[in-house]
Design a protein around this motif. Structure first.
Motif, PDB file in Angstrom:
ATOM      1  N   UNK A  55       1.075  -1.136  -0.542  1.00  0.00           N
ATOM      2  CA  UNK A  55      -0.110   0.397   0.210  1.00  0.00           C
ATOM      3  C   UNK A  55       0.707   1.235   0.291  1.00  0.00           C
ATOM      4  N   UNK A  56       2.519   0.829  -0.207  1.00  0.00           N
ATOM      5  CA  UNK A  56       2.954   1.964  -0.058  1.00  0.00           C
ATOM      6  C   UNK A  56       2.962   3.235  -1.698  1.00  0.00           C
ATOM      7  N   UNK A  79      -1.621  -1.566  -7.854  1.00  0.00           N
ATOM      8  CA  UNK A  79      -1.438  -1.252  -6.792  1.00  0.00           C
ATOM      9  C   UNK A  79      -2.507   0.265  -6.564  1.00  0.00           C
ATOM     10  N   UNK A  80      -3.132   0.164  -4.561  1.00  0.00           N
ATOM     11  CA  UNK A  80      -3.670   0.965  -4.307  1.00  0.00           C
ATOM     12  C   UNK A  80      -2.725   1.811  -3.038  1.00  0.00           C
ATOM     13  N   UNK A  81      -3.359   3.178  -3.150  1.00  0.00           N
ATOM     14  CA  UNK A  81      -1.968   3.191  -1.727  1.00  0.00           C
ATOM     15  C   UNK A  81      -2.791   5.345  -1.833  1.00  0.00           C
ATOM     16  N   UNK A  82      -2.279   5.550  -0.286  1.00  0.00           N
ATOM     17  CA  UNK A  82      -3.073   6.455   0.274  1.00  0.00           C
ATOM     18  C   UNK A  82      -1.900   7.401   0.320  1.00  0.00           C
ATOM     19  N   UNK A  83      -2.015   8.884   0.545  1.00  0.00           N
ATOM     20  CA  UNK A  83      -1.050  10.055   0.205  1.00  0.00           C
ATOM     21  C   UNK A  83      -2.294  10.954   1.592  1.00  0.00           C
ATOM     22  N   UNK A  84      -1.760  10.849   2.853  1.00  0.00           N
ATOM     23  CA  UNK A  84      -3.021  11.194   3.818  1.00  0.00           C
ATOM     24  C   UNK A  84      -3.721  11.218   3.268  1.00  0.00           C
ATOM     25  N   UNK A  85      -5.188  11.960   3.315  1.00  0.00           N
ATOM     26  CA  UNK A  85      -6.421  11.486   3.203  1.00  0.00           C
ATOM     27  C   UNK A  85      -6.759  10.911   2.132  1.00  0.00           C
TER      28      UNK A  85
END
Length: 374
Positions: free
Chosen positions: A32-33, A313-319
């Protein structure tokens, strides 16, 4: 005989990172990175023969070698484990008696080359990004220069090329790296050109080879790689000599292509030792794919879906949540519901089809192979 502090701490670094390789929780976390997804995309595009299941361990290995590089640069004992390869008496004489452009790649323990130059009393001026100098200049002066005669040129400084040529004309070697598009000033520009690299194409800056040719000095390229924990090799490639008969732009492109071709042989053998997998995406063109919609049959709906984790892939940056296509390097913003749905699919193959995600969105995802049949 007691084990040295260097060996003890080095082994601790190895064990700390290598122990993660079989840790499924760790792999799930880095999946998730954002950084992992970019590195995985680069492996997918440039070394497709490497199975996706190896990407996590290779990402971990990149982190390991980066840590070891910064550890070994302050431990002179590390040079006891270095063997030089292809360093002829003629090349060593060049380095000691005439100005050369010395260049390397961010590969293996890449700062041991600087320590080697220091040990052999080979003077050089280093071209460094301002941010690196602000953080590490004191360390450079203490560990990586002969007789404390440290000289630097900031990469971002005006008239950089003229400053490098002046150093060469004054009889000093100049050291800088071929690879790495890390900072904003090292991003792509209209002057960059393409070369072949691992059967793909990348945009490169050919200034290293161009400046060596303009100054009429040899270009000496090296890499430092690890065959194993106790065996570091400092490999010198044959010098690339200036050629006043050839068009300057043509020469620079051909010399840069040669340097990357030579490097590719080692990269294929030791892919986890190249730090610049973290930045290689900045040197490629993204190929945006058209969004296609496929009708989903009732049979597929009944069987459910799997998330295509090999390609996406999936990831989050902040919200904010994102879906990343490793094939095209395209990042798509997604909402919270879709992120949650894909995350659960990735973790649980039996996760049911019931979801707040709209059916037309599922069609787009299935049409683009984000979702595949269970």
């Amino acid at each position: 005989m007691s084990t040295s502090i260097y060996l003890t701490q080095r082994d601790e670094i190895y064990h700390q990172y290598l122990n993660f390789n079989d840790n499924n929780d760790y792999k799930s976390k880095i999946s998730k990175n954002h950084s992992f997804n970019l590195v995985s995309a680069n492996f997918f595009n440039f070394l497709p023969e490497i199975d996706f299941e190896q990407h996590h361990n290779l990402y971990n290995e990149i982190t390991l070698h980066n840590r070891l590089t910064h550890f070994e640069q302050i431990h002179k004992e590390a040079l006891d484990y270095v063997t030089t390869e292809n360093l002829s008496p003629e090349t060593l004489k060049m380095l000691k008696e005439q100005p050369c452009v010395i260049s390397s790649f961010h590969f293996g323990s890449y700062r041991l080359l600087n320590a080697f130059l220091t040990k052999n009393n080979i003077p050089y001026t280093a071209v460094c990004p301002k941010a690196i100098l602000e953080k590490e200049e004191e360390m450079f002066r203490e560990n990586l220069f002969s007789n404390k005669e440290a000289k630097f040129i900031e990469l971002e400084s005006p008239a950089l090329g003229l400053k490098i040529i002046k150093e060469l004309k004054n009889g000093r070697n100049v050291f800088l790296y071929f690879d790495g598009f890390r900072g904003a000033l090292k991003g792509r520009t209209s002057e960059d050109e393409k070369i072949s690299f691992l059967d793909k194409e990348i945009y490169i800056k050919k200034g290293v080879a161009h400046l060596a040719n303009v100054a009429k000095v040899p270009l000496i390229t090296t890499i430092a790689y690890r065959k194993n924990i106790d065996d570091i090799r400092l490999h010198f490639f044959d010098p690339i000599m200036p050629d006043s008969e050839k068009n300057k732009e043509e020469y620079a492109l051909e010399a840069t292509q040669l340097a990357y071709d030579r490097f590719s042989y080692f990269l294929k053998k030791y892919p986890g030792q190249w730090e610049s997998w973290l930045y290689l995406h900045k040197q490629v063109e993204s190929n945006e794919q058209l969004i296609l919609t496929n009708q989903i049959s009732n049979e597929i709906l009944e069987k459910g879906f799997l998330f295509n984790t090999k390609r996406y892939g999936i990831f989050k940056i902040l919200e904010d949540s994102f879906l990343f296509d490793r094939f095209s390097y395209i990042t798509y913003p997604i909402d919270k519901n879709l992120h949650e749905y894909l995350e659960k699919l990735a973790e649980d193959k039996n996760f049911p089809i019931e979801t707040k995600v709209q059916k037309h969105t599922l069609k787009e995802l299935y049409g683009n192979q984000v979702l595949v049949s269970a």
